[in-house]
Structure formats: structure tokens, C-alpha cells
Write a protein that holds these residues in place. Structure first.
Motif, PDB file in Angstrom:
ATOM      1  N   ASP A  43       0.811  -1.216   0.000  1.00 58.06           N
ATOM      2  CA  ASP A  43       0.000   0.000   0.000  1.00 58.06           C
ATOM      3  C   ASP A  43       0.845   1.266   0.000  1.00 58.06           C
ATOM      4  OD1 ASP A  43      -2.400  -1.397   0.013  1.00 58.06           O
ATOM      5  OD2 ASP A  43      -2.473  -1.467   2.204  1.00 58.06           O
ATOM      6  N   ARG A  44       2.162   1.109   0.082  1.00 57.00           N
ATOM      7  CA  ARG A  44       3.038   2.281   0.158  1.00 57.00           C
ATOM      8  C   ARG A  44       4.098   2.309  -0.937  1.00 57.00           C
ATOM      9  NH1 ARG A  44       3.414   4.651   5.735  1.00 57.00           N
ATOM     10  NH2 ARG A  44       1.567   3.888   6.781  1.00 57.00           N
ATOM     11  N   VAL A  45       3.836   1.632  -2.024  1.00 57.64           N
ATOM     12  CA  VAL A  45       4.765   1.637  -3.157  1.00 57.64           C
ATOM     13  C   VAL A  45       4.386   2.800  -4.066  1.00 57.64           C
ATOM     14  CG1 VAL A  45       5.602   0.335  -5.153  1.00 57.64           C
ATOM     15  CG2 VAL A  45       5.104  -0.851  -3.015  1.00 57.64           C
ATOM     16  N   VAL A  46       5.348   3.640  -4.382  1.00 51.05           N
ATOM     17  CA  VAL A  46       5.082   4.808  -5.229  1.00 51.05           C
ATOM     18  C   VAL A  46       6.101   4.874  -6.363  1.00 51.05           C
ATOM     19  CG1 VAL A  46       4.068   6.128  -3.346  1.00 51.05           C
ATOM     20  CG2 VAL A  46       6.493   6.375  -3.847  1.00 51.05           C
ATOM     21  N   LEU A  47       5.751   5.622  -7.374  1.00 49.39           N
ATOM     22  CA  LEU A  47       6.650   5.896  -8.503  1.00 49.39           C
ATOM     23  C   LEU A  47       6.868   7.398  -8.581  1.00 49.39           C
ATOM     24  CD1 LEU A  47       4.998   3.756 -11.313  1.00 49.39           C
ATOM     25  CD2 LEU A  47       7.171   3.303 -10.205  1.00 49.39           C
ATOM     26  N   ALA A  48       8.027   7.778  -9.020  1.00 50.81           N
ATOM     27  CA  ALA A  48       8.322   9.186  -9.257  1.00 50.81           C
ATOM     28  C   ALA A  48       9.365   9.259 -10.361  1.00 50.81           C
ATOM     29  CB  ALA A  48       8.846   9.858  -7.997  1.00 50.81           C
ATOM     30  N   GLY A  49       9.490  10.402 -10.944  1.00 52.55           N
ATOM     31  CA  GLY A  49      10.492  10.585 -11.986  1.00 52.55           C
ATOM     32  C   GLY A  49      10.622  12.042 -12.345  1.00 52.55           C
ATOM     33  N   PHE A  50      11.584  12.323 -13.196  1.00 56.26           N
ATOM     34  CA  PHE A  50      11.841  13.674 -13.662  1.00 56.26           C
ATOM     35  C   PHE A  50      11.928  13.648 -15.178  1.00 56.26           C
ATOM     36  CE2 PHE A  50      14.804  17.012 -14.956  1.00 56.26           C
ATOM     37  CZ  PHE A  50      14.158  18.122 -14.421  1.00 56.26           C
ATOM     38  N   SER A  51      11.270  14.559 -15.835  1.00 53.44           N
ATOM     39  CA  SER A  51      11.310  14.698 -17.276  1.00 53.44           C
ATOM     40  C   SER A  51      10.790  13.424 -17.945  1.00 53.44           C
ATOM     41  CB  SER A  51      12.725  15.057 -17.730  1.00 53.44           C
ATOM     42  OG  SER A  51      12.735  15.454 -19.082  1.00 53.44           O
ATOM     43  N   ASP A  52      11.560  12.778 -18.809  1.00 48.07           N
ATOM     44  CA  ASP A  52      11.106  11.537 -19.444  1.00 48.07           C
ATOM     45  C   ASP A  52      10.781  10.476 -18.395  1.00 48.07           C
ATOM     46  OD1 ASP A  52      11.380  12.609 -21.960  1.00 48.07           O
ATOM     47  OD2 ASP A  52      13.251  11.581 -22.421  1.00 48.07           O
ATOM     48  N   GLY A  53      11.527  10.465 -17.318  1.00 52.11           N
ATOM     49  CA  GLY A  53      11.270   9.507 -16.234  1.00 52.11           C
ATOM     50  C   GLY A  53       9.921   9.734 -15.577  1.00 52.11           C
ATOM     51  N   ALA A  54       9.484  10.985 -15.486  1.00 45.92           N
ATOM     52  CA  ALA A  54       8.172  11.291 -14.922  1.00 45.92           C
ATOM     53  C   ALA A  54       7.065  10.773 -15.836  1.00 45.92           C
ATOM     54  CB  ALA A  54       8.028  12.790 -14.696  1.00 45.92           C
ATOM     55  N   SER A  55       7.224  10.967 -17.135  1.00 48.70           N
ATOM     56  CA  SER A  55       6.250  10.445 -18.098  1.00 48.70           C
ATOM     57  C   SER A  55       6.193   8.925 -18.019  1.00 48.70           C
ATOM     58  CB  SER A  55       6.625  10.867 -19.524  1.00 48.70           C
ATOM     59  OG  SER A  55       6.640  12.257 -19.639  1.00 48.70           O
ATOM     60  N   TYR A  56       7.355   8.316 -17.896  1.00 47.58           N
ATOM     61  CA  TYR A  56       7.428   6.855 -17.814  1.00 47.58           C
ATOM     62  C   TYR A  56       6.779   6.363 -16.530  1.00 47.58           C
ATOM     63  CZ  TYR A  56       9.451   2.413 -19.310  1.00 47.58           C
ATOM     64  OH  TYR A  56       9.631   1.139 -19.770  1.00 47.58           O
ATOM     65  N   ALA A  57       7.079   7.026 -15.407  1.00 50.22           N
ATOM     66  CA  ALA A  57       6.495   6.645 -14.122  1.00 50.22           C
ATOM     67  C   ALA A  57       4.974   6.766 -14.170  1.00 50.22           C
ATOM     68  CB  ALA A  57       7.073   7.506 -13.003  1.00 50.22           C
ATOM     69  N   LEU A  58       4.470   7.839 -14.740  1.00 50.57           N
ATOM     70  CA  LEU A  58       3.027   8.032 -14.846  1.00 50.57           C
ATOM     71  C   LEU A  58       2.384   6.937 -15.678  1.00 50.57           C
ATOM     72  CD1 LEU A  58       0.515   9.738 -14.305  1.00 50.57           C
ATOM     73  CD2 LEU A  58       1.112  11.099 -16.319  1.00 50.57           C
ATOM     74  N   SER A  59       2.965   6.618 -16.825  1.00 49.20           N
ATOM     75  CA  SER A  59       2.373   5.588 -17.683  1.00 49.20           C
ATOM     76  C   SER A  59       2.443   4.207 -17.033  1.00 49.20           C
ATOM     77  CB  SER A  59       3.038   5.576 -19.061  1.00 49.20           C
ATOM     78  OG  SER A  59       4.394   5.245 -18.976  1.00 49.20           O
ATOM     79  N   LEU A  60       3.521   3.907 -16.335  1.00 48.65           N
ATOM     80  CA  LEU A  60       3.611   2.618 -15.645  1.00 48.65           C
ATOM     81  C   LEU A  60       2.642   2.561 -14.466  1.00 48.65           C
ATOM     82  CD1 LEU A  60       7.440   1.829 -15.572  1.00 48.65           C
ATOM     83  CD2 LEU A  60       5.668   0.751 -16.969  1.00 48.65           C
ATOM     84  N   GLY A  61       2.491   3.669 -13.765  1.00 47.11           N
ATOM     85  CA  GLY A  61       1.563   3.720 -12.636  1.00 47.11           C
ATOM     86  C   GLY A  61       0.131   3.494 -13.084  1.00 47.11           C
ATOM     87  N   ILE A  62      -0.264   4.154 -14.164  1.00 47.99           N
ATOM     88  CA  ILE A  62      -1.628   3.992 -14.685  1.00 47.99           C
ATOM     89  C   ILE A  62      -1.837   2.568 -15.180  1.00 47.99           C
ATOM     90  CG2 ILE A  62      -3.161   4.663 -16.577  1.00 47.99           C
ATOM     91  CD1 ILE A  62      -1.994   7.524 -16.252  1.00 47.99           C
ATOM     92  N   GLY A  63      -0.864   2.023 -15.859  1.00 51.77           N
ATOM     93  CA  GLY A  63      -0.989   0.676 -16.412  1.00 51.77           C
ATOM     94  C   GLY A  63      -0.889  -0.431 -15.380  1.00 51.77           C
ATOM     95  N   ASN A  64      -0.398  -0.097 -14.184  1.00 54.71           N
ATOM     96  CA  ASN A  64      -0.213  -1.108 -13.123  1.00 54.71           C
ATOM     97  C   ASN A  64      -0.853  -0.630 -11.820  1.00 54.71           C
ATOM     98  OD1 ASN A  64       1.765  -3.187 -14.342  1.00 54.71           O
ATOM     99  ND2 ASN A  64       2.555  -1.182 -14.931  1.00 54.71           N
ATOM    100  N   GLY A  65      -2.084  -0.156 -11.922  1.00 57.63           N
ATOM    101  CA  GLY A  65      -2.790   0.371 -10.771  1.00 57.63           C
ATOM    102  C   GLY A  65      -2.996  -0.629  -9.649  1.00 57.63           C
ATOM    103  N   ASP A  66      -2.863  -1.916  -9.945  1.00 56.83           N
ATOM    104  CA  ASP A  66      -2.981  -2.930  -8.892  1.00 56.83           C
ATOM    105  C   ASP A  66      -1.779  -2.884  -7.943  1.00 56.83           C
ATOM    106  OD1 ASP A  66      -1.495  -3.791 -11.155  1.00 56.83           O
ATOM    107  OD2 ASP A  66      -1.601  -5.857 -10.469  1.00 56.83           O
ATOM    108  N   LEU A  67      -0.644  -2.396  -8.407  1.00 56.43           N
ATOM    109  CA  LEU A  67       0.546  -2.289  -7.559  1.00 56.43           C
ATOM    110  C   LEU A  67       0.754  -0.864  -7.084  1.00 56.43           C
ATOM    111  CD1 LEU A  67       3.104  -3.412  -6.255  1.00 56.43           C
ATOM    112  CD2 LEU A  67       4.277  -3.079  -8.440  1.00 56.43           C
ATOM    113  N   PHE A  68       0.622   0.079  -7.973  1.00 58.62           N
ATOM    114  CA  PHE A  68       0.886   1.477  -7.646  1.00 58.62           C
ATOM    115  C   PHE A  68      -0.437   2.198  -7.430  1.00 58.62           C
ATOM    116  CE2 PHE A  68       4.267   0.044 -10.568  1.00 58.62           C
ATOM    117  CZ  PHE A  68       5.318   0.070  -9.665  1.00 58.62           C
ATOM    118  N   THR A  69      -0.859   2.277  -6.183  1.00 59.37           N
ATOM    119  CA  THR A  69      -2.162   2.879  -5.872  1.00 59.37           C
ATOM    120  C   THR A  69      -2.082   4.383  -5.849  1.00 59.37           C
ATOM    121  OG1 THR A  69      -1.716   2.656  -3.519  1.00 59.37           O
ATOM    122  CG2 THR A  69      -2.951   0.878  -4.580  1.00 59.37           C
TER     123      THR A  69
END
Length: 69
Positions: A43-69
Motif C-alpha cells: 500500500d506504500r509503493v510509489v513511482l516518481a520521476g523527472f522529465s522523461d522519467g516522470a512520463s514513464y512513471a506516470l504511464s507505468l503507474g496507470i498501467g499497473n494500478g494494482d501495484l501502484f495505488t
């Protein structure tokens, strides 16, 4: 707190170049490695990033909502 700080397998994240590929596989293995060795509160796993990494983190978070709440 655990901090996993991966980098892209190339000069930027693979999604920027047109699709998921070696970066996702690398991240999957890195997360498996951490989860196998540490007690991770899912329940406490998060993603973050900067620039391209932020876009990547956002897309992975949305696509893996079961892990990244």
C-alpha cells in the motif's frame, strides 16, 4: 524506507522511443529482487520521476494500478 533508483537501459526510457521493452523487463526484475529481500508494504509503493522519467512513471503507474495505488 526503501529507495530503488533505476535508470533506462538506453539513453532514455523505451516508451519515449515507441513502446515498452527492455526498461519494463529491467524494472520488473529490480522490483522482484527488492520484494524478495525486504518486507514491502504494497500500500506504500510509489513511482516518481523527472522529465522523461516522470512520463514513464506516470504511464507505468496507470498501467499497473494494482501495484501502484
Amino acid at each position: 524506507a526503501l529507495l530503488l533508483v533505476p535508470d533506462a537501459r538506453g539513453d532514455t526510457w523505451d516508451l519515449i522511443r515507441g513502446g515498452y521493452g527492455p526498461d519494463v523487463r529491467f524494472l520488473d526484475r529490480a522490483l522482484e529482487h527488492v520484494f524478495a529481500r525486504h518486507a514491502v508494504d504494497a500500500d506504500r509503493v510509489v513511482l516518481a520521476g523527472f522529465s522523461d522519467g516522470a512520463s514513464y512513471a506516470l504511464s507505468l503507474g496507470i498501467g499497473n494500478g494494482d501495484l501502484f495505488t
